[in-house]
Write a protein that holds these residues in place. Structure first.
Motif, mmCIF file in Angstrom:
data_model
loop_
_atom_site.group_PDB
_atom_site.id
_atom_site.type_symbol
_atom_site.label_atom_id
_atom_site.label_comp_id
_atom_site.label_asym_id
_atom_site.label_seq_id
_atom_site.Cartn_x
_atom_site.Cartn_y
_atom_site.Cartn_z
ATOM 1 N N CYS A 113 0.832 -1.211 0.000
ATOM 2 C CA CYS A 113 0.000 0.000 0.000
ATOM 3 C C CYS A 113 0.861 1.254 0.000
ATOM 4 O O CYS A 113 0.479 2.288 -0.554
ATOM 5 N N ASP A 114 2.019 1.168 0.641
ATOM 6 C CA ASP A 114 2.922 2.304 0.770
ATOM 7 C C ASP A 114 4.246 1.783 1.286
ATOM 8 O O ASP A 114 4.407 0.578 1.510
ATOM 9 N N ASN A 115 5.202 2.675 1.538
ATOM 10 C CA ASN A 115 6.484 2.220 2.072
ATOM 11 C C ASN A 115 6.861 2.887 3.393
ATOM 12 O O ASN A 115 7.927 2.629 3.929
ATOM 13 N N LEU A 116 5.971 3.729 3.916
ATOM 14 C CA LEU A 116 6.222 4.360 5.204
ATOM 15 C C LEU A 116 5.001 4.190 6.091
ATOM 16 O O LEU A 116 3.885 4.538 5.699
ATOM 17 N N PHE A 117 5.227 3.670 7.306
ATOM 18 C CA PHE A 117 4.128 3.339 8.209
ATOM 19 C C PHE A 117 4.387 3.893 9.604
ATOM 20 O O PHE A 117 5.525 4.170 9.984
ATOM 21 N N GLN A 118 3.314 4.052 10.353
ATOM 22 C CA GLN A 118 3.381 4.539 11.735
ATOM 23 C C GLN A 118 2.788 3.486 12.662
ATOM 24 O O GLN A 118 1.727 2.925 12.380
ATOM 25 N N PHE A 119 3.465 3.245 13.791
ATOM 26 C CA PHE A 119 2.956 2.318 14.802
ATOM 27 C C PHE A 119 2.293 3.105 15.923
ATOM 28 O O PHE A 119 2.830 4.109 16.402
ATOM 29 N N ILE A 120 1.105 2.670 16.346
ATOM 30 C CA ILE A 120 0.414 3.261 17.489
ATOM 31 C C ILE A 120 -0.180 2.139 18.333
ATOM 32 O O ILE A 120 -0.327 1.009 17.853
ATOM 33 N N GLN A 121 -0.517 2.435 19.571
ATOM 34 C CA GLN A 121 -1.159 1.432 20.410
ATOM 35 C C GLN A 121 -1.984 2.103 21.500
ATOM 36 O O GLN A 121 -1.780 3.284 21.830
ATOM 37 N N ALA A 122 -2.918 1.329 22.043
ATOM 38 C CA ALA A 122 -3.790 1.812 23.113
ATOM 39 C C ALA A 122 -4.120 0.631 24.006
ATOM 40 O O ALA A 122 -4.185 -0.510 23.547
ATOM 41 N N SER A 123 -4.327 0.896 25.291
ATOM 42 C CA SER A 123 -4.643 -0.192 26.208
ATOM 43 C C SER A 123 -5.497 0.317 27.360
ATOM 44 O O SER A 123 -5.544 1.516 27.642
ATOM 45 N N ALA A 124 -6.181 -0.625 28.004
ATOM 46 C CA ALA A 124 -7.000 -0.308 29.166
ATOM 47 C C ALA A 124 -6.930 -1.484 30.129
ATOM 48 O O ALA A 124 -6.821 -2.641 29.719
ATOM 49 N N THR A 125 -6.975 -1.183 31.415
ATOM 50 C CA THR A 125 -6.958 -2.219 32.447
ATOM 51 C C THR A 125 -8.142 -2.019 33.381
ATOM 52 O O THR A 125 -8.616 -0.904 33.581
ATOM 53 N N GLY A 126 -8.622 -3.112 33.958
ATOM 54 C CA GLY A 126 -9.760 -3.043 34.870
ATOM 55 C C GLY A 126 -10.457 -4.380 34.953
ATOM 56 O O GLY A 126 -9.961 -5.395 34.449
ATOM 57 N N GLU A 127 -11.624 -4.396 35.559
ATOM 58 C CA GLU A 127 -12.330 -5.648 35.784
ATOM 59 C C GLU A 127 -13.448 -5.901 34.776
ATOM 60 O O GLU A 127 -13.832 -7.040 34.545
ATOM 61 N N SER A 128 -13.968 -4.862 34.158
ATOM 62 C CA SER A 128 -15.072 -5.022 33.209
ATOM 63 C C SER A 128 -14.535 -5.182 31.791
ATOM 64 O O SER A 128 -13.942 -4.249 31.241
ATOM 65 N N ASP A 129 -14.724 -6.358 31.204
ATOM 66 C CA ASP A 129 -14.202 -6.609 29.864
ATOM 67 C C ASP A 129 -14.782 -5.642 28.839
ATOM 68 O O ASP A 129 -14.071 -5.148 27.957
ATOM 69 N N SER A 130 -16.077 -5.377 28.929
ATOM 70 C CA SER A 130 -16.708 -4.490 27.944
ATOM 71 C C SER A 130 -16.152 -3.078 28.036
ATOM 72 O O SER A 130 -15.936 -2.411 27.018
ATOM 73 N N ASP A 131 -15.911 -2.604 29.261
ATOM 74 C CA ASP A 131 -15.342 -1.266 29.433
ATOM 75 C C ASP A 131 -13.921 -1.203 28.889
ATOM 76 O O ASP A 131 -13.521 -0.187 28.291
ATOM 77 N N LEU A 132 -13.145 -2.268 29.083
ATOM 78 C CA LEU A 132 -11.769 -2.302 28.579
ATOM 79 C C LEU A 132 -11.754 -2.146 27.064
ATOM 80 O O LEU A 132 -10.961 -1.381 26.512
ATOM 81 N N VAL A 133 -12.613 -2.877 26.407
ATOM 82 C CA VAL A 133 -12.678 -2.834 24.950
ATOM 83 C C VAL A 133 -13.071 -1.442 24.477
ATOM 84 O O VAL A 133 -12.468 -0.889 23.550
ATOM 85 N N LYS A 134 -14.079 -0.847 25.116
ATOM 86 C CA LYS A 134 -14.548 0.473 24.710
ATOM 87 C C LYS A 134 -13.474 1.532 24.920
ATOM 88 O O LYS A 134 -13.238 2.375 24.043
#
Length: 207
Positions: A113-134
């Protein structure tokens, strides 16, 4: 959109391996990765590709110095120095879950698609799986706003168990609502031993 893994590419050879100039032995890999600031040139990269038997090479740029675009490499991914291992883990699709995943052929297609890319990430911690995903999804989407016109995107989901179809649908719908219709999007999932955590990692074409 692609979310099917090809079992023919699952074997004992890692998909992605990080190579250093100081290494005396090059283990085999499918995707040979290197840090662009480690004084590589076309000759040493040719030797790396031959020694590792890698299908293709990918550079990781951890500084602000652009790497010379050589035909011998497939592309360059910009990331922070402390994100190198995260990028390698994302590219190592052989270790991904077989429920939602891609193979090395898809990785190769993404770099076309191209030859230059950017890496990003996001994370969440807690007890509610649905909240973590959101929470993690909204964090990722906020970073993708500047990439809404990207040509290619690869997203990896990481949790203590394989994500359900509901989780996949939530993430994919949120991401795809932001991007143009003609973008190539690939998904994978992997397992982590970190409890109560949901993490999203992504690589997008940024040139």
């Amino acid at each position: 959109m692609k979310y099917q893994i090809d079992d023919s590419y699952i074997d004992d050879i890692p998909s992605a391996v990080m190579y250093r100039r100081t290494m005396e032995h090059c283990p085999k890999s499918t995707i040979g990765c290197f840090i662009t600031s480690d004084d590589w040139n076309e000759q040493t990269l040719l030797e790396l590709k031959e020694g590792s038997e890698a299908w293709f090479l990918v550079g990781l740029q951890t500084d602000n110095i652009d790497f010379e675009r050589l035909d011998i490499i497939e592309g360059v991914i910009r990331c922070q120095p402390d994100e190198v291992n995260d990028v390698i883990k994302l590219l190592n699709v052989n270790s991904a879950s077989t429920i939602i995943g891609i193979d090395v052929v898809d990785i190769k297609s993404m770099f076309e698609c191209d030859n230059l890319f950017q890496f990003i990430q996001a994370s969440a911690t807690g007890e509610s799986d649905s909240d973590l995903v959101k929470i993690a999804t909204q964090q990722l989407v906020s970073q993708l706003i500047k990439a809404r016109h990207t040509k290619g995107l690869f997203i990896g989901m990481e949790s203590v168990e394989s994500p359900s179809l509901e989780v996949f649908s939530y993430v994919s719908e949120a991401v795809e609502a932001l991007l143009s219709d003609d973008v190539f999007i690939y998904y994978s999932s992997s397992i982590t031993d970190e409890p109560d955590c949901f993490r999203l990692k992504a690589i997008y074409a940024s040139a």
